[in-house]
Design an enzyme around this catalytic site. Structure first.
Site, PDB file in Angstrom:
ATOM      1  N   HIS A 176       0.878  -1.481   0.090  1.00  0.00           N
ATOM      2  CA  HIS A 176       0.348   0.510   0.137  1.00  0.00           C
ATOM      3  C   HIS A 176       0.553   1.401  -0.012  1.00  0.00           C
ATOM      4  O   HIS A 176       1.535   1.410   0.264  1.00  0.00           O
ATOM      5  CB  HIS A 176      -0.906  -0.008   1.552  1.00  0.00           C
ATOM      6  CG  HIS A 176      -0.352  -0.047   2.700  1.00  0.00           C
ATOM      7  ND1 HIS A 176       0.162   0.688   3.398  1.00  0.00           N
ATOM      8  CD2 HIS A 176      -0.308  -1.471   3.400  1.00  0.00           C
ATOM      9  CE1 HIS A 176       0.383   0.562   4.440  1.00  0.00           C
ATOM     10  NE2 HIS A 176       0.652  -0.640   4.670  1.00  0.00           N
ATOM     11  N   ASP A 178      -0.371   4.069   1.604  1.00  0.00           N
ATOM     12  CA  ASP A 178      -0.626   5.189   2.088  1.00  0.00           C
ATOM     13  C   ASP A 178       0.261   4.988   3.486  1.00  0.00           C
ATOM     14  O   ASP A 178       1.307   3.918   3.539  1.00  0.00           O
ATOM     15  CB  ASP A 178      -1.557   5.219   2.107  1.00  0.00           C
ATOM     16  CG  ASP A 178      -2.860   3.979   2.980  1.00  0.00           C
ATOM     17  OD1 ASP A 178      -2.647   2.901   2.357  1.00  0.00           O
ATOM     18  OD2 ASP A 178      -3.017   3.908   4.453  1.00  0.00           O
ATOM     19  N   ASP A 211       6.462   0.266   7.372  1.00  0.00           N
ATOM     20  CA  ASP A 211       5.310   0.379   7.078  1.00  0.00           C
ATOM     21  C   ASP A 211       4.402   0.661   6.345  1.00  0.00           C
ATOM     22  O   ASP A 211       3.981   2.115   6.365  1.00  0.00           O
ATOM     23  CB  ASP A 211       4.425  -0.213   8.463  1.00  0.00           C
ATOM     24  CG  ASP A 211       2.921  -0.299   8.741  1.00  0.00           C
ATOM     25  OD1 ASP A 211       2.359  -1.488   7.056  1.00  0.00           O
ATOM     26  OD2 ASP A 211       2.174  -0.876   9.129  1.00  0.00           O
ATOM     27  N   GLU A 246      -4.836   1.539   3.433  1.00  0.00           N
ATOM     28  CA  GLU A 246      -5.028   0.422   4.105  1.00  0.00           C
ATOM     29  C   GLU A 246      -4.641   1.134   6.001  1.00  0.00           C
ATOM     30  O   GLU A 246      -5.754   0.443   6.346  1.00  0.00           O
ATOM     31  CB  GLU A 246      -3.707   0.138   3.707  1.00  0.00           C
ATOM     32  CG  GLU A 246      -3.763  -2.203   3.792  1.00  0.00           C
ATOM     33  CD  GLU A 246      -2.825  -1.521   5.602  1.00  0.00           C
ATOM     34  OE1 GLU A 246      -2.932  -2.610   6.439  1.00  0.00           O
ATOM     35  OE2 GLU A 246      -2.214  -0.447   6.225  1.00  0.00           O
ATOM     36  N   GLU A 247      -4.553   2.202   6.134  1.00  0.00           N
ATOM     37  CA  GLU A 247      -4.102   2.670   6.762  1.00  0.00           C
ATOM     38  C   GLU A 247      -5.262   3.120   8.097  1.00  0.00           C
ATOM     39  O   GLU A 247      -5.729   3.570   8.755  1.00  0.00           O
ATOM     40  CB  GLU A 247      -2.613   3.779   6.971  1.00  0.00           C
ATOM     41  CG  GLU A 247      -1.697   2.841   6.998  1.00  0.00           C
ATOM     42  CD  GLU A 247      -0.684   1.711   8.125  1.00  0.00           C
ATOM     43  OE1 GLU A 247      -1.605   1.043   9.038  1.00  0.00           O
ATOM     44  OE2 GLU A 247       0.609   1.608   7.777  1.00  0.00           O
ATOM     45  N   ASP A 275       1.230 -10.670   0.539  1.00  0.00           N
ATOM     46  CA  ASP A 275       0.719  -8.878   1.169  1.00  0.00           C
ATOM     47  C   ASP A 275       2.141  -8.741   2.183  1.00  0.00           C
ATOM     48  O   ASP A 275       2.596  -9.798   2.835  1.00  0.00           O
ATOM     49  CB  ASP A 275      -0.327  -8.777   1.602  1.00  0.00           C
ATOM     50  CG  ASP A 275      -0.806  -7.141   1.708  1.00  0.00           C
ATOM     51  OD1 ASP A 275      -0.057  -6.511   1.547  1.00  0.00           O
ATOM     52  OD2 ASP A 275      -1.710  -7.025   2.397  1.00  0.00           O
ATOM     53  N   HIS A 578       3.631   2.820  12.817  1.00  0.00           N
ATOM     54  CA  HIS A 578       2.825   3.359  13.602  1.00  0.00           C
ATOM     55  C   HIS A 578       2.979   4.074  15.110  1.00  0.00           C
ATOM     56  O   HIS A 578       2.689   4.724  15.593  1.00  0.00           O
ATOM     57  CB  HIS A 578       1.179   2.309  13.803  1.00  0.00           C
ATOM     58  CG  HIS A 578       0.845   1.847  12.890  1.00  0.00           C
ATOM     59  ND1 HIS A 578       0.028   1.955  12.870  1.00  0.00           N
ATOM     60  CD2 HIS A 578       1.189   1.526  12.217  1.00  0.00           C
ATOM     61  CE1 HIS A 578      -1.001   1.302  11.922  1.00  0.00           C
ATOM     62  NE2 HIS A 578       0.049   0.621  10.824  1.00  0.00           N
TER      63      HIS A 578
END
Length: 610
Positions: A176, A178, A211, A246-247, A275, A578
């Site tokens: 992803h 984002d 991530d 996705e986030e 993934d 995160h």
């Protein structure tokens, strides 16, 4: 991964407190002599030691297991033979190390942040940053753009590189674009600016390094390098899908990708999907690759308490805030029970550890073996023993609980609470949102039923009316003091289907064989990129596991049963997803790219994968 940092075990302690202690080593000869004496007294004819203590095929093998048990555990975790592509040396990718690092640096510098609240993709200006990212990808990977059909849909990207054999199902690689936002109040805690993409010679720093812009850059770099250095023309179509949100649960990007692919290729049309997910961990003297083969469900419980308003100078015994606090406390006082089964990924990992990890704690190994043999008491004890033994390394991130425990249960986290407008006015409505990650052995319906049963005693004690998830009254109390239960955001996800994990499945066999082949041909052990035979303990064991979060794969279930959430990178080589100070290791990024080259080529050369 949505809604908060996710920390997984990265190493496992090699200490074993109950096996091969000095006391046990000094006592066993005395026990053996006592048994021999007993046999000598009770028999009137010569006997052999082997015939008295074992039967053929069940001799003591070591580590407390018999040969039969050892064979049983290895059968439960059968390993694919290491494979690497014929006719190509993937280690050549190391020549591009500096180029690939620079690509990730530049990707990090484009702040593709998404938020829980985003307007329509064609209206909200927060989406426009993705146009910059798309331009970056087209400029950076010109050869991929030359051979691929590129489709943009709701800021998501689909790349299709057509294969020459239309009868072969495409390989589907996803990531992803984002990243989670950086809180302005935490900027001063970052050692490197979160969008600097700084490289210090070892680590690449910044939001998205771990991530998961690293995996996106690895995928694209693997294909760009293949096209640049070979005349590679795939037999099997290669499909890439990069989501845009996705986030925040993949509400827009991944669904758009899924709709496009289902319309064009149909259901069960992909041979293999990889993934983001868990990676390589060191466990009790053995290195394991731990693809996520299942995924917990997701449910956001909305809890609202409404009461009559009024002046705070004459308050009731409990305001709406007080009542919702009691209800929340009731839920937190009754955490979900631990659960495990033969199809639980944590158990599957433990069977692999019992088969291959020489330093696995003896008590835990014994319980796993007994469980595999069908011992009901072992099954009852096993979850607590797994937690007691732990998985060492980095057990939890700041402020978080035990990630291993989270894998074995449904978790609940009170993340949002809103209510009250003025200090001297009684709040009329207070709402909390409680995020649940639903155990792979449970589902949303079971969660709803359990929530009602847990809250009912408090509802009755305070004479509240309880409105259930279906809008019907569960308990009639005061008509002016109500508790409403609902699905907070209007959607939920039940646990994902379990992906195949036996070597009898061709796609798993290629994935597992590729991971083991990349490990056995890495530059630390191989001079020429060819597979080197490795002894047990030095090799890589493929072991199913799971992560505690959810990925975009929840939108792709109809495309294939072979879904694996896996990053071929050491879990200890990156951190900060995160949260503050996110980074990944540069050398891991190159090996990750080499893995993608190997899986693309191995799938292209596989003769038994549909």
């Amino acid at each position: 991964m949505p809604k908060g940092p996710i920390y997984l075990p990265v190493t496992i302690s090699d200490q074993d407190t109950d096996r091969d202690s000095p006391q046990s080593k000094t006592r066993w000869p005395l026990i053996l002599l006592g048994l021999l004496a007993t046999l000598a007294i009770s028999t009137s004819f010569p006997i052999s030691l082997s015939s008295s203590f074992a039967y053929k095929g069940d001799e003591e093998f070591g580590f407390g297991m018999t040969q039969r048990q050892d064979a049983m555990m290895k059968d439960a975790c059968e390993q694919a033979e290491p494979i690497m592509p014929n006719g190509y040396n993937t280690s050549k990718i190391w020549e591009e190390k500096e180029v690939i690092i620079k690509r990730l640096q530049e990707a990090i510098r484009i702040p593709t942040m998404v938020y829980d609240e985003m307007g329509p993709v064609d209206e909200d200006p927060k989406w426009k940053i993705f146009a910059d990212f798309h331009d970056f990808l087209e400029k950076t990977f010109p050869l991929v753009y030359k051979v691929a059909e590129v489709t943009k849909t709701d800021w998501a990207l689909v790349y299709e590189i057509p294969g020459s054999d239309a009868s072969l199902k495409p390989i589907f690689l996803t990531s992803h674009q984002d990243v989670v936002p950086v809180l302005p109040s935490t900027i001063d805690q970052w050692i490197h600016d979160p969008f600097s993409g700084d490289y210090d010679g070892t680590l690449i720093h910044g939001r998205g390094a771990a991530d998961t812009k690293g995996s996106l850059i690895a995928i694209m770099s693997a294909i760009e390098h293949l096209i640049k250095t070979t005349d590679f023309k795939p037999k099997r179509t290669i499909v890439l899908g990069f989501g845009s949100d996705e986030e925040r649960g993949g509400q827009v990007g991944a669904p758009a990708i899924s709709r496009y692919l289902l319309e064009k290729y149909g259901k069960n049309s992909m041979s293999l999907l990889i993934d983001e997910g868990s990676g390589l961990i060191e466990a009790w003297g053995q290195t394991f690759a731990t693809p996520g083969v299942a995924e917990k469900g997701h449910y956001d419980l909305g809890l609202t308490v409404s009461t009559l308003g009024g002046h705070s100078s004459v308050p009731p015994p409990h305001t709406a805030i007080g009542l919702i606090s009691l209800l929340i406390a009731q839920l937190e006082a009754h955490p979900h029970a631990l659960s495990i089964s033969s199809k639980h990924p944590v158990y599957e990992f433990m069977t692999c550890a019992a088969a291959f990890a020489s330093n696995m704690p003896g008590k835990l190994k014994s319980l796993v073996v007994k469980a595999e043999e069908g011992d009901s008491k072992a099954w009852q004890t096993l979850p607590e023993q797994i937690l007691e033994s732990g998985m060492g390394g980095t057990p939890a991130g700041p402020g978080q609980g035990d990630p291993l425990k989270s894998m074995l249960t449904t978790t609940q986290a009170v993340d949002i609470i809103n209510g009250g407008l003025k200090v001297n006015a009684l709040p009329e409505s207070v709402t909390a949102v409680i995020n649940h990650r639903v155990s792979v052995l449970s589902n949303a319906a079971e969660l709803q039923e359990r929530t009602i049963s847990i809250l009912l005693p408090v509802v009755k004690q305070y004479n509240l009316s309880l409105i259930g998830f279906d809008g019907k009254t569960v308990y009639s109390g005061s008509p002016t003091s109500k508790v409403l239960l609902e699905n907070a955001f209007g959607y939920y996800t039940d646990p994902a289907p379990h992906s195949p994990v036996t070597v009898g499945d061709p796609s798993w066999r290629v994935l597992a064989g590729t991971a083991r082949g990349v490990w056995a041909s890495r530059k630390e052990v191989s001079d020429d990129g060819k597979i080197v035979p490795l002894e047990q303990g030095e090799d890589l064991v493929m072991a199913p596991l799971m992560s505690t979060g959810n990925t975009d794969t929840r939108r792709y279930w109809d495309l294939t049963t072979n879904i694996y959430r896996f990053r071929y990178t050491p879990m200890k080589g990156s951190a900060g997803g995160h949260t503050i100070n996110e980074y990944s290791t540069a050398d891991d990024l190159i090996e990750f790219t080499r893995f993608y080259q190997a899986i693309i080529l191995n799938m292209d050369q596989a003769k038994d994968v549909a």
